[in-house]
Design an enzyme around this catalytic site. Sequence first.
Site, PDB file in Angstrom:
ATOM      1  N   ARG A 110     -26.876 -36.285  57.649  1.00 24.99           N
ATOM      2  CA  ARG A 110     -26.969 -36.743  56.061  1.00 24.99           C
ATOM      3  C   ARG A 110     -26.526 -38.280  55.434  1.00 24.99           C
ATOM      4  NH1 ARG A 110     -24.800 -32.032  54.782  1.00 24.99           N
ATOM      5  NH2 ARG A 110     -26.122 -30.788  53.524  1.00 24.99           N
ATOM      6  N   ASP A 125     -30.402 -31.404  59.805  1.00 24.77           N
ATOM      7  CA  ASP A 125     -30.687 -31.071  58.407  1.00 24.77           C
ATOM      8  C   ASP A 125     -31.711 -31.830  57.675  1.00 24.77           C
ATOM      9  OD1 ASP A 125     -29.787 -30.186  55.873  1.00 24.77           O
ATOM     10  OD2 ASP A 125     -27.525 -30.197  56.759  1.00 24.77           O
ATOM     11  N   HIS A 146     -32.476 -25.830  55.177  1.00 17.76           N
ATOM     12  CA  HIS A 146     -31.576 -27.073  55.717  1.00 17.76           C
ATOM     13  C   HIS A 146     -32.514 -27.676  56.725  1.00 17.76           C
ATOM     14  CE1 HIS A 146     -27.629 -27.024  54.203  1.00 17.76           C
ATOM     15  NE2 HIS A 146     -27.697 -26.110  54.171  1.00 17.76           N
ATOM     16  N   GLU A 159     -26.712 -21.069  54.305  1.00 16.41           N
ATOM     17  CA  GLU A 159     -27.326 -21.439  52.738  1.00 16.41           C
ATOM     18  C   GLU A 159     -29.069 -21.405  53.053  1.00 16.41           C
ATOM     19  OE1 GLU A 159     -23.720 -24.394  51.117  1.00 16.41           O
ATOM     20  OE2 GLU A 159     -25.317 -25.264  52.060  1.00 16.41           O
ATOM     21  N   TRP A 201     -16.448 -20.118  57.232  1.00 12.80           N
ATOM     22  CA  TRP A 201     -16.743 -21.285  55.698  1.00 12.80           C
ATOM     23  C   TRP A 201     -16.670 -21.419  55.256  1.00 12.80           C
ATOM     24  CZ3 TRP A 201     -20.077 -23.450  52.860  1.00 12.80           C
ATOM     25  CH2 TRP A 201     -20.914 -22.653  52.115  1.00 12.80           C
ATOM     26  N   TYR A 209     -12.243 -28.317  54.878  1.00 13.80           N
ATOM     27  CA  TYR A 209     -13.768 -28.683  54.209  1.00 13.80           C
ATOM     28  C   TYR A 209     -12.945 -30.409  53.791  1.00 13.80           C
ATOM     29  CZ  TYR A 209     -17.944 -26.553  55.152  1.00 13.80           C
ATOM     30  OH  TYR A 209     -18.709 -25.365  55.569  1.00 13.80           O
ATOM     31  N   TRP A 250     -18.928 -32.670  55.920  1.00 17.26           N
ATOM     32  CA  TRP A 250     -20.737 -33.256  56.014  1.00 17.26           C
ATOM     33  C   TRP A 250     -20.409 -34.767  55.139  1.00 17.26           C
ATOM     34  CZ3 TRP A 250     -23.135 -29.376  57.624  1.00 17.26           C
ATOM     35  CH2 TRP A 250     -22.176 -28.526  57.779  1.00 17.26           C
ATOM     36  N   THR A 251     -21.655 -35.462  55.325  1.00 18.48           N
ATOM     37  CA  THR A 251     -21.295 -36.706  55.064  1.00 18.48           C
ATOM     38  C   THR A 251     -22.514 -37.429  53.953  1.00 18.48           C
ATOM     39  OG1 THR A 251     -22.696 -37.541  57.059  1.00 18.48           O
ATOM     40  CG2 THR A 251     -20.636 -37.879  57.330  1.00 18.48           C
ATOM     41  N   GLU A 252     -22.931 -36.632  53.231  1.00 23.04           N
ATOM     42  CA  GLU A 252     -23.365 -36.294  52.108  1.00 23.04           C
ATOM     43  C   GLU A 252     -22.899 -37.582  51.292  1.00 23.04           C
ATOM     44  OE1 GLU A 252     -23.137 -33.137  52.577  1.00 23.04           O
ATOM     45  OE2 GLU A 252     -24.008 -31.932  52.207  1.00 23.04           O
TER      46      GLU A 252
HETATM   47  C1  ACM Z   1     -21.572 -25.140  54.706  1.00 23.81           C
HETATM   48  O1  ACM Z   1     -20.989 -25.725  54.294  1.00 23.81           O
HETATM   49  N1  ACM Z   1     -23.064 -25.582  54.530  1.00 23.81           N
HETATM   50  C2  ACM Z   1     -21.959 -24.529  56.349  1.00 23.81           C
END
Ligand code: ACM
Length: 639
Positions: A177, A206, A280, A357, A423, A448, A494-496
């Site tokens: 991201r 991704d 993704h 997802e 997760w 998270y 996660w780095t959005e």
């Molecule tokens: C995830 O947080 N979609 C693995």
Amino acid sequence: MRKSLLAVGLLLLSFPGFAQSNPPIAVIPQPVYLLQGKGYFTFSGKLSIIFSGDEEIRKIAGHLATRIEKASGIKPVIKKGTAAEPNSIFLKTAGSRAGSPAPGGYTLEVTPKTITLVSLPMNPAGMFHGVQTLLQLFPKEIESNTHLSPRQWKIPVVTIQDSPRFGWRGLMLDVSRHFFTVPQVKDYIDQMVKYKFNLLHLHLTDDQGWRLQIKSLPKLTEVGAWRVEKTGTFGRFSPPAADEPRTYGGFYTHEDIKEIVRYAAERYVDILPEIDFPGHSLAALASYPELSCTPGTYAVNSGEQFMIWPGGGQHFYGTLDNTLCPANEKVYDFIDKVFTEVAQLFPFGYIHMGGDETARNFWEKTEQIKALMQKEKLKDLDEVQSYFVKRVEKIINAKGKKMIGWDEILQGGLAPNAAVMSWRGMKGGIEAAKQGHEVVMSPTDFAYIDYMQGDAVLEPPVYASLRLKKAYQFEPLPEGVDPALIKGGQANLWTEQVYNMRHAQYMTWPRGFAIAEALWSPKEKRNWNDFVSRVERHFERLDAAAVKYAPSMYDAIFEVSKKDTATIIVKLATEIEGLSVHYSFDNSFPDNFYPAYSTPLTVPKDAAAMKVITYRDNKPVGRLMVMPVAELKKRAGIK
Ligand code: ACM
């Protein structure tokens, strides 16, 4: 008489090295056994590091010497030997006698004359972890370039016996991201090893970027590594125009990866590569659109919305098809090529194939998928996904690696040898373990670290929260499963919404301390108040190291409700003990002369904002929180 006794006492207390009680030692993660003594080991000008053991132990001695020299200007002499000497740090590898340290473990003995660190000969990681503990005993200036005088380098007398609770102690960094350079990744590794993390999971692909050179598929990085640069709130950007330059991004060459892997290995860190399939995958499809069930024109996502989450929960669909097509044989050739190079580049025994997802609303409609379902007797889309995952596992296993995937790989039946990274809570991990599969726990509710760590009026906005106190309650080992199958856990960044490394640090620390302790220390040693006091000591060390961290644990917590239909009631609390919370409703800045919160407050009818700040010992410790009354109304459910 009394006065002179007092004077002698004061004199003795101020005399360095006198055997008074030392301030409590603050090691993170908490060691298994720690007995603090009296007095200190102090540097003489001629500090030496003596090691018994092989070249690997010598390298660890070199690592320690470099840290000491960089901070102190004192260059320790490194020499091979069989016994400690005065003014020495002795790194000793001891045989496998009973009572010797467990794998990854060590013992550390600091006396006023010598420091002895012991690990098993076959266990250099234990020696490395022991060195990290030892460095935490040094004054905080060891983290900086501040040269103290030799007498100021005091290390408290202590006996420590230590070993890890879990073997898999990970952090995940999403480099897709937002991209992080090789030096930034190395710096992240430097910080994580101080807290005995031993695994860095790189989320390499991704929708927003493909970050790994695949020589046999050059478009992945020629096209897939680049997007339009946008700043603001990721996910809500306007769609880029066709002529906007795609200049944001980057990727790791094979040489870069070798460099990261080597750097990590020297610090006893494994690198887990993740290539996220079949969802993704916009960056892959932008490069090779023929891999979609719905070929067309694709672009790497630049932060504009394309997944819809009705109700914000687990249900979602794509307005764009961002999936690889399980019914297309070319997809498996592509995956084979990708994993051939991944397996050659990353020595770690596992490859992560993502699997999370996957929006299947486009699959549902395609003839190819319908034909596949008929041919393979797949009764629903879960089974289609499982068919894909099982084929991917065969490819990965054929490269001599084990496959791990996010817990959605359970849907439609788990691949025979797969490990599961749980997760969506712990339940996927529990189910996988009950089926006899290996598990790594990284539940959103505790691990998270992309989530906000305090109130949304202060923190950069993310769709969910995880406070430090909650992260500290992470318990990776659920009841009723075979503990041998729970390999450990990890925190995921996660780095959005993480645009730069300073913010990545802010998101990682101090929650990384909490996760490190959950994964290393004995469960029964968990103690929130004690942890907080150690966290505060480590904030000083992070300051010295110029590493950013979140001070969110000092900020006030709002609990908002309503009375009747229109009256807002506010309860204030703090995450840690010993703070007072001061507030105003008149738009002025509250300080410790303003009212201190004690009982639930009624918000005055015409107030525009509530301002809140926390104090300790007459000093502000939290940040000023400005809460608009309109926001309070929303939280209270008042229209
Ligand atoms: C995830 O947080 N979609 C693995």
